[in-house]
Design an enzyme around this catalytic site. Structure first.
Site, PDB file in Angstrom:
ATOM      1  N   SER A   1       0.883  -1.411  -0.107  1.00  0.00           N
ATOM      2  CA  SER A   1       0.281   0.220   0.425  1.00  0.00           C
ATOM      3  C   SER A   1       1.365   1.401  -0.098  1.00  0.00           C
ATOM      4  O   SER A   1       1.575   1.740  -0.972  1.00  0.00           O
ATOM      5  CB  SER A   1      -0.981   0.071   0.758  1.00  0.00           C
ATOM      6  OG  SER A   1      -0.200   0.327   2.365  1.00  0.00           O
TER       7      SER A   1
ATOM      8  N   HIS B   1      -3.205  -0.856  -2.108  1.00  0.00           N
ATOM      9  CA  HIS B   1      -3.810  -0.341  -2.057  1.00  0.00           C
ATOM     10  C   HIS B   1      -4.047   1.817  -2.883  1.00  0.00           C
ATOM     11  O   HIS B   1      -2.790   1.959  -2.295  1.00  0.00           O
ATOM     12  CB  HIS B   1      -4.590   0.220  -0.705  1.00  0.00           C
ATOM     13  CG  HIS B   1      -4.417  -1.252  -0.062  1.00  0.00           C
ATOM     14  ND1 HIS B   1      -3.583  -1.719   1.325  1.00  0.00           N
ATOM     15  CD2 HIS B   1      -4.629  -2.333  -0.508  1.00  0.00           C
ATOM     16  CE1 HIS B   1      -4.551  -2.802   1.381  1.00  0.00           C
ATOM     17  NE2 HIS B   1      -5.197  -3.653   0.308  1.00  0.00           N
TER      18      HIS B   1
ATOM     19  N   ASP C   1      -2.767  -5.979   6.323  1.00  0.00           N
ATOM     20  CA  ASP C   1      -3.364  -6.661   5.261  1.00  0.00           C
ATOM     21  C   ASP C   1      -2.920  -7.435   4.379  1.00  0.00           C
ATOM     22  O   ASP C   1      -1.577  -7.211   4.397  1.00  0.00           O
ATOM     23  CB  ASP C   1      -4.312  -5.437   4.189  1.00  0.00           C
ATOM     24  CG  ASP C   1      -4.707  -6.332   3.080  1.00  0.00           C
ATOM     25  OD1 ASP C   1      -5.461  -7.545   3.240  1.00  0.00           O
ATOM     26  OD2 ASP C   1      -5.357  -5.906   2.172  1.00  0.00           O
TER      27      ASP C   1
END
Lengths: 188, 282
Positions: free
Chosen positions: A11, A38, A131
């Site tokens: 991300s 992300h 995540d």
């Protein structure tokens, strides 16, 4: 080991990391690379165009039903989860966010582990949440190879640290060493 | 997310059990998930196992066959009911500029919203048609196979906490009024104006197992086909083709397409990016 796919989750700081890794894979790289980055709800178009301009491999957004092929780098579309089917095609889902994320790295990694089992390499790069840690653990349990960017060299160390808490990866590498390692691992 | 009973050593076993489960559900209840995307269904089933503390799929199958209420809850878990008002505002904008002018030339028209889930997008379309002065000239069929979500859709009651996002979408979609003109707040909820749903018939229809039920001028079916395997997607696009009048409009989700469906040549592209197609007049 005969690796059939690489999945990458990242991300914050991911774009910068990918700019270094992806061009380093070279145009003969033999396995497909599938990435969740992300970036919120914004369109992927700009950075996919940019990645194409610096990578010898073809960079595209993964499409529903699309057959996964070597020589390609695929990105999950914004606001959809990306899954890999047992017949090595992509499917998309709009189900709830997972780890506050859609696309979620865990969901990609989980489906990839089922599809490719030990013929898979899973990678966690710079990122600002946790995540992907669970998904990486699953890849390892299925006998796949795991690699985590050294948190000290990551723009945002949270994601690599969360992964390292759950998994003892085969490799923990500095950013600039990752592409070389991937070329080595996939050349038989 | 994954159940401890399954790992790389019995992945094949899980595949067999999943296949048996889908057959059993079809034979017992008539819901056909056999051609849904496998990774998606596996994920939902394993999720359900871990929530219900059932150790494996075979034991889940046993319970599903014998307990109708349990199946009903399981069914809710299999269907994805995540939606929002004016989702993909650019789509609504395109509808407004590319399709509405044509609808204005009709005295009366029919719209089919297939897979409408809890109805947020049905109310979005109704608002758009109302603002264009077309709501009184139309009949909307809003269908889903899940009766529970249809009840929510009929009521038009949504969480107040979501309204901020919906309002943002509405403005981006080019809405000409204020979203707050269409609902009343009540405690933590908002209730949409009954006038909006006065032209809507909510009905139980399963895209997989049911057939054409009306001839319509426009079909919306967004983010439903992504859960189907390719053959089933093609079959459903065929169902839409048969349900549309010549010149009728088909709207899919932004990551769905009629490309390679076998029906590609029977539609014209109206908006490639927003996935708006028109059935050719042959």
């Amino acid at each position: 080991m005969n690796y059939k796919a690489i999945v990458i989750g990242t991300s914050f700081g991911g774009l910068e990391a990918l700019k270094i890794i992806l061009p380093g894979l070279g145009k003969e790289f033999p396995v497909p690379v599938i990435i969740v980055l992300h970036i919120g709800d914004h369109s992927n178009d700009t950075f996919i165009n940019y990645m194409n301009s610096i990578c010898p491999l073809k960079v595209t957004e993964a499409e529903n039903n699309e057959e996964i092929k070597p020589g390609h780098i695929y990105f999950a579309p914004p606001n959809y989860h990306l899954l890999i089917e047992p017949d090595f095609t992509f499917s998309l889902s709009t189900e709830e966010k997972y780890n506050y994320s859609r696309p979620s790295i865990d969901i990609l990694f989980e489906s990839a582990a089922w599809a490719y089992s030990k013929n898979l390499i899973g990678i966690i790069l710079s990122g600002a949440n946790s995540d992907g840690a669970y998904g990486l653990k699953l890849i390892k349990e299925f006998g796949g190879m795991t690699l985590v960017q050294n948190p000290c060299s990551a723009t945002s160390p949270t994601m690599p640290r969360a992964a390292l808490k759950m998994v003892l990866p085969e490799y923990r590498l500095k950013l600039e060493d990752i592409a070389v390692k991937l070329v080595e691992l996939t050349n038989g | 997310m994954t159940n401890g009973a399954y790992n790389e050593t019995n992945a094949d076993l899980l595949n067999i059990e999943m296949q048996l489960l889908m057959e059993a559900i079809f034979l017992r209840y008539g819901y056909d998930f056999r051609n849904y995307s496998k990774a998606h269904i596996r994920r939902r089933v394993l999720h359900h196992l871990s929530m219900s503390l059932i150790p494996n799929v075979t034991m889940l199958l046993d319970r599903i066959l014998r307990d109708r209420d349990f199946f009903s809850n399981f069914l809710d878990d299999l269907s994805i009911n995540v939606t929002e008002m004016f989702r993909d505002p650019e789509f609504y904008k395109s509808l407004k500029y590319n399709i509405i002018p044509k609808l204005k030339t009709y005295a009366y028209f029919k719209v089919w919203h297939a897979g409408c889930s809890t109805g947020e997008e049905v109310y979005s379309i109704a608002i758009l048609l109302k603002e264009e002065g077309l709501l009184d000239r139309c009949q909307i069929y809003a269908t889903d196979f899940n009766r529970k979500v249809l009840e929510t859709a009929k009521e038009g009651v949504y969480q107040k906490s979501d309204i901020e996002q919906y309002d943002k979408n509405y403005v981006l979609s080019g809405g000409s009024g204020k979203l707050s003109d269409y609902y009343k707040s009540r405690y933590g909820s908002v209730i949409f104006d009954k006038n909006l749903s006065s032209k809507v018939v909510f009905a139980d229809h399963n895209l997989v197992t049911d057939n054409v039920f009306a001839e319509v001028n426009m079909i919306l079916c967004r983010n439903v086909l992504i859960y189907f395997e390719k053959n089933l997607q093609d079959r459903v696009i065929g169902l839409f083709y048969k349900s549309l009048v010549p010149g009728g409009i088909l709207c899919l989700g932004t990551k769905e397409s009629i490309k390679f469906s076998g029906y590609e040549n029977l539609f014209e592209v109206v908006d490639e990016k927003q996935k708006i197609y028109k059935r050719k007049i042959l």
